[in-house]
Write a protein that holds these residues in place. Structure first.
Motif, PDB file in Angstrom:
ATOM      1  N   PHE A   1      52.932  23.355  47.490  1.00  0.00           N
ATOM      2  CA  PHE A   1      53.676  23.730  47.275  1.00  0.00           C
ATOM      3  C   PHE A   1      54.397  22.847  45.692  1.00  0.00           C
TER       4      PHE A   1
ATOM      5  N   PHE B   1      40.913  46.734  38.973  1.00  0.00           N
ATOM      6  CA  PHE B   1      40.015  45.283  39.112  1.00  0.00           C
ATOM      7  C   PHE B   1      39.221  44.998  40.087  1.00  0.00           C
ATOM      8  N   LYS B   2      38.143  45.744  40.689  1.00  0.00           N
ATOM      9  CA  LYS B   2      37.479  46.053  41.371  1.00  0.00           C
ATOM     10  C   LYS B   2      37.203  45.131  42.353  1.00  0.00           C
TER      11      LYS B   2
ATOM     12  N   LEU C   1      39.912  42.665  44.611  1.00  0.00           N
ATOM     13  CA  LEU C   1      40.324  43.664  46.714  1.00  0.00           C
ATOM     14  C   LEU C   1      38.484  44.114  46.957  1.00  0.00           C
TER      15      LEU C   1
END
Lengths: 508, 625
Positions: free
Chosen positions: B581, B621-622, B625
């Motif tokens: 972070f 954006f195959k 995902l």
């Protein structure tokens, strides 16, 4: 009439906040009572729902669904539904049980608001927001709504802890936020993926589409993605539970948050982890879950033993109970890892039992801190002479914690082991060592506090026994722990249908 | 009455609940309440026993937890053994309730004492009518709770606290073995119900290995409760509790629960030769081991405690030698005479305010009732002819001779000798030794205490006649009747064994007489406190110390090791999360430097990446995902 029940159940605590803003009272006692009474309508309604379930009423008549918001390309008619999110609330028997547990513990926790003395209005308001958030989580009909309520609990808990906690409150609050933030991010990833692929986040629709193994071929997501999503879900809710090695934030929370918040946190918020694992993990990805099950069982036993062993050497009672809480969450993972009906029933028993017992214990710790200003075991002793009723309750809580038969803890422990014994005998057998350890540390600590010669941190401390107000939540929780221990079927038979469906999806 | 036998444990439970809530208001009346409720249970138990003589076993079960198609059940069962145990438990409990009214008089926590007694009695009565292993385990633990509460009754005493803790934890270790045993058994046969388990055992569902493992695990539970070696160390410490408690829980009822468990599960034990052998070896070892410690102890109650351990070992030895009737028979007679001994000891302690036998002496004339009653108990325990212990001990010796190892028979005989020696050592020192300061002020106890002892005294004499080779083996015949899983194990009488038993006991009495009354110098050398043997014995073979340097530090070490892992590994993960972070935040802080050029460059770069990716994937954006 039926349609307003869930709305009222979830949002009625917020009416308390409205009341607090309108009513310009400065009287602390009345503000506290507003806090307590605002939790009551939800309690009454959840009891009603529970008995409605008990008498076999169709729970779907309580469902509600409003068009909430839409996004994406509104001009294309057929795609419209793809991007619509509804405001859906519905419950099944599992959710009803969770709602009942939440409202009971919330009301009991509200009684410990009487110990808060700074910025009361703020505390009570946030407390009620937290309750609404928790209730919403269990009644949410789609994942976006679930996520929204989930975040509501995070934010309110963060402020409640950071502002009203003990010495290291800010550290605890930030640690809470970071860990849960990671969990939320993972969850959001899952939800968005599902929304993009299925065009809906409706939990029951998703469950049907995802878990139906026969439709594998036309499923819009690949089998690898399924594993990724399930992994993310397990991780997200595993952190929440907490499972080893993501537990250290819970210890800080349980030792630093103010009593009402610890009670809700240990009693309900952690259980969202278990609920999420059942609802989204096992429920949506039954086939893939099978492959994760041995790992879960292993981590469960690890949790159980790790928590117990480390609790064994704690010198501070607060830390001891916090570690034992981590230990007991192992039963949830064990029950899930067992992959049979008894296992899931064990998970639900654990959720209820641990919810009641941890709320009970942390309430007592709050009282102990109030009286002696410390929970360091070397500094206190012999309280049973000054405070016999308190000591009696503490002994009862300890017995419940170590799984004495006749109390709810035993039911959860026993069913977990019995379930896991079917598939993982050795693992389960090793896990039973935790039972011995829990007895050792819990009993030693309690006897240290209550028996023997009187010892208090300094001579000015006056030990008073419980007053009538403090006895109310303890008595109610005692009763419930006994009832759950003697008649577990009261809840067990309710959730049979849900469990049966879940297990059927796995084994067909 | 049998169909309502579930009501029997409810009365003491009710007395517990009432006293818990209204104890402060009831004050001394709590005693009468407790006595009354247990009295009802006792009367009902008698009815149940009588009814069982002429009727078959009664059993009823209902669903406790439903699991899919199957379920776990709860219920109650009255078979011969259960009916007998109901009678013994309720009788001894009833007498102890009466006795306590005298013994505990004036105690600050008098009411709650009766409350705890009620709780214990309820759990114990419920234990003996359990129809399945799960339910038995439930009440098994609850009697442990009752025992724990009563051992720690003097809650301001550090020693009482430690003793209570130790009792709970040591028995819990045994209980965990028991738990794993029943879980394993369930995973093999799919039931907790006794009869169904025995049926499965007979049908050969369990492999010999599984049978041995299950039997051993269940036996570990019995070892914990019945104080068998090496889980015995809690029982002598448990004497920190008030003496009536020792009589009820740590002599007559709860500690016999281990023997009862083995007896109940006997068909399973009989099916495996290995496990029977283990039971008899542990039993024999415990018998002689505890008896040898008892030879040199100075605390009156602790001597009786070691004697109890030794006698429980005797019962286990009997059961392990296929002597089902012998074990149960000795359990019955022992319950009476050992409860008598403890109550008499309590009466003595009450009078002299010490438990050290060296500080007593010369009480024979002072305590006109207690002394003879103590003698009766001693004679019964020693196995002097015509008293109850004689018959039951004889039955055990015969079983061991017929079915056991000759070596175990020798152990049993030596133990019998030791028993008579240490018991008469106590008897001679306490009642005929030189009168001490404490003894001078001694006086006989009140009638509340004398009457229960008197009743037990009668039973200690006559209870042996329910099963004798001379007048008839009524108990043996009745208890085996209709029991298809236990073969008739009745033994024919043997005069030489009987004589041998009497001779060694007589020898023990004679030696005790020579040493402690006539102070025979030659023999006194053997009880020299400086001797190595003596020291080992009086330090109880250093068992507590051995645990103190092995089990306890090992657990601690493992815990510290795990918290080390926690610090290194878990905190490491946490630091990593925090680091990631803060890494991001440093990067983003650098980017946000307020210069338009930087912002423009980054925006342009971002756009370029997005376009590049869209082109590469064909607008979707195959792959992500």
């Amino acid at each position: 009439m039926d349609t307003i029940i869930l709305n009222t159940l979830i949002f009625s605590p917020l009416l308390g906040i409205v009341l607090l803003f309108l009513w310009k009272t400065k009287n602390e006692i009345s503000i506290k009572w507003v806090g307590v009474l605002s939790t009551v309508p939800s309690l009454v309604l959840s009891i009603y729902l529970f008995f409605a379930t008990k008498f076999g009423e169709d729970l779907s008549r309580f469902s509600i669904s409003y068009r909430w918001f839409r996004f994406g390309r509104n001009d294309i008619e057929e795609l419209e539904k793809f991007f619509a999110v509804n405001f859906q609330l519905n419950v099944d028997s599992l959710a009803v049980v969770m709602l009942l547990l939440t409202t009971i513990i919330s009301t009991m926790a509200a009684f410990s608001i009487f110990k808060i003395n700074k910025n009361l209005k703020g505390f009570v308001s946030l407390f009620l927001v937290l309750e609404t958030g928790m209730l919403g989580v269990f009644a949410a009909g789609n994942m976006i709504l679930f996520f929204l309520f989930f975040e509501m609990t995070l934010i309110s808990t963060f402020f409640l802890t950071g502002k009203w906690g003990y010495e290291q409150r800010e550290k605890a609050a930030y640690r809470f936020l970071i860990y849960n933030g990671v969990g939320s991010a993972l969850l959001l990833f899952v939800i968005m993926t599902l929304q993009a692929r299925f065009g809906t986040t409706d939990i029951s629709v998703l469950t049907n589409n995802l878990s139906n193994i026969g439709l594998e071929l036309i499923s819009p997501i690949s089998s690898e993605l399924r594993y990724v999503l399930l992994g993310a879900i397990i991780l997200a809710f595993g952190i929440k539970l907490p499972s080893f090695p993501f537990h250290s934030w819970v210890l800080k929370m349980h030792t630093q948050a103010p009593t009402p918040v610890v009670m809700l946190h240990a009693g309900i918020l952690l259980k969202i982890g278990a609920y999420g694992l059942i609802r989204f993990g096992l429920g949506m990805f039954p086939n893939e879950f099978k492959d994760f099950a041995p790992i879960l069982a292993f981590i469960g036993v690890l949790n159980l033993l790790f928590g117990a062993f480390v609790a064994f050497i704690q010198t501070d009672f607060r830390f001891m109970i916090a570690y034992s809480s981590v230990s007991h969450m192992g039963f949830v993972l064990m029950g899930l890892g067992a992959l049979n009906e008894l296992g899931l029933e064990a998970v639900i028993f654990t959720v209820i039992s641990h919810g009641l017992i941890s709320a009970f214990m942390f309430y007592l710790i709050g009282i102990l801190l109030d009286r002696t200003k410390t929970t360091e075991l070397v500094e206190i002793g012999g309280l049973s002479q000054k405070a016999p009723v308190f000591s009696g309750f503490l002994l009862f809580g300890t017995m419940a914690l170590l799984g004495l038969p006749g109390l709810s803890g035993f039911v959860s422990e026993f069913t977990s082991f019995l379930a896991l014994f079917e598939s993982q005998r050795l693992l389960a057998a090793i896990g039973t060592i935790a039972g011995i350890l829990t007895a050792v540390f819990a009993l030693s600590a309690t006897l240290k506090i209550t028996y023997g010669p009187i010892r208090v941190p300094d001579s000015n401390v006056v030990i008073e026994d419980l007053n009538w107000l403090e006895k109310i939540p303890l008595t109610v929780l005692t009763g419930l722990i006994v009832i759950m221990g003697l008649l577990p079927n009261l809840v067990g038979s309710e959730v049979q249908v849900v469990i049966h469906t879940l297990i059927n999806r796995i084994w067909g | 009455m049998m169909e309502f036998s579930w009501i029997i444990p409810l009365f003491p439970l009710l007395s517990f609940v009432l006293i818990l809530f209204f104890g402060k208001k009831l004050k001394h009346f709590s005693a009468y309440l407790g006595i009354g409720f247990v009295g009802i249970s006792f009367v009902l138990s008698i009815f149940t026993l009588i009814e069982r003589f002429s009727n078959p076993t009664y059993k009823k079960e209902f669903i406790w937890i439903k699991i899919g198609e199957s379920h776990l059940s709860a219920g109650y069962e009255v078979n011969q053994l259960n009916a007998l145990m109901l009678f013994i438990v309720s009788l001894v409990s009833f007498l102890v309730h009466i006795y306590s009214n005298g013994y505990m008089k004036g105690d600050k926590r008098f009411p709650i004492f009766y409350g705890y007694l009620g709780l214990f009695t309820a759990a114990m009565l419920a234990l003996v009518i359990s129809p399945n292993l799960l339910q038995m385990y439930v009440f098994w633990e609850l009697v442990g709770l009752g025992s724990f509460l009563l051992i720690g009754f003097y809650n301001t005493k550090e020693s009482a606290k430690e003793a209570a803790k130790k009792a709970f934890i040591m028995t819990r270790i045994g209980d965990t073995g028991f738990l794993v045993g029943i879980l394993l058994l369930y995973s093999k046969v799919g039931t907790f119900n006794f009869n169904e388990i025995f049926y499965a055992v007979q049908a050969g569902v369990l492999s010999p290995r599984a049978l041995t493992v299950v039997g051993l695990l269940i036996f570990i539970g019995a070892m914990g409760k019945s104080g068998q070696f090496p889980l015995h160390t809690w029982l002598p410490d448990a004497m920190e509790g008030p003496t009536p408690v020792s009589a009820l829980i740590h002599a007559a009822t709860m500690v016999a629960a281990g023997v009862y468990l083995v007896a109940t599960m006997f068909p399973l034990f009989v099916a495996s030769k290995t496990i029977l052998l283990i039971v008899s070896i542990i039993g024999g070892l415990t018998a002689i081991f505890a008896a040898s410690i008892g030879l040199v102890q100075k605390d009156l109650k602790k001597i009786l405690a070691y004697s109890t351990i030794s006698q429980l070992g005797y019962m286990m030895l009997a059961l392990g030698s296929a002597g089902y009737v012998a074990g149960v028979f000795h359990l019955t007679t022992h319950a009476f005479f050992k409860a008598l001994l403890f109550l008499a000891a309590g009466s003595v302690i009450h009078a002299v305010h010490t438990q050290n036998i060296d500080e007593m002496g010369g009480l024979w004339r002072k305590m006109k009732f207690t002394a003879p009653l103590f003698l009766i108990g001693t004679l019964a325990l020693t196995g002097i002819p015509l008293l109850s212990g004689f018959f039951s001990k004889d039955e055990i010796l015969i079983s061991v001779w017929n079915h056991g190892n000759p070596f175990l028979f020798i152990i049993a005989i030596v133990t019998a000798f030791m028993t008579s020696f240490y018991m008469f050592r106590v008897f001679f020192i306490v009642f005929f030794g030189d009168t001490s300061e404490n003894s001078k002020r001694a006086h006989e106890s009140s009638l509340w205490m004398i009457i229960p002892m008197f009743i037990l005294g009668i039973l200690a004499v006559v209870s042996g006649y329910i099963n004798t080779s001379w007048f008839g083996t009524y108990l043996g015949n009745w208890i085996l009747d209709g029991n298809e899983y236990i073969k008739g194990t009745h033994e024919s009488a043997s005069t030489w064994i009987m004589s041998l038993g009497v001779i060694v006991s007589g020898l023990g009495i004679y030696l005790a007489w020579e040493i402690y009354v006539r102070k025979n110098q030659k023999l006194l050398r053997f009880v020299n406190p400086e001797g190595t043997t003596y020291r080992i014995l009086s330090n109880r073979y250093y068992m507590d110390e051995i645990y103190g340097v092995t089990v306890v530090p090992m657990t601690r070490f493992f815990s510290i090791f795990l918290s080390f892992i926690e610090i290194v590994f878990v905190k490491g993960i946490m630091k990593l999360v925090v680091y990631i972070f803060s890494l991001f935040s440093t990067i983003f802080i650098k980017i946000q430097n307020g210069q338009a050029q930087t912002y423009g460059a980054i925006a342009f770069l971002g756009l370029a990446i997005v376009i590049f990716l869209l082109v590469l994937t064909g607008g979707y954006f195959k792959w992500i995902l």
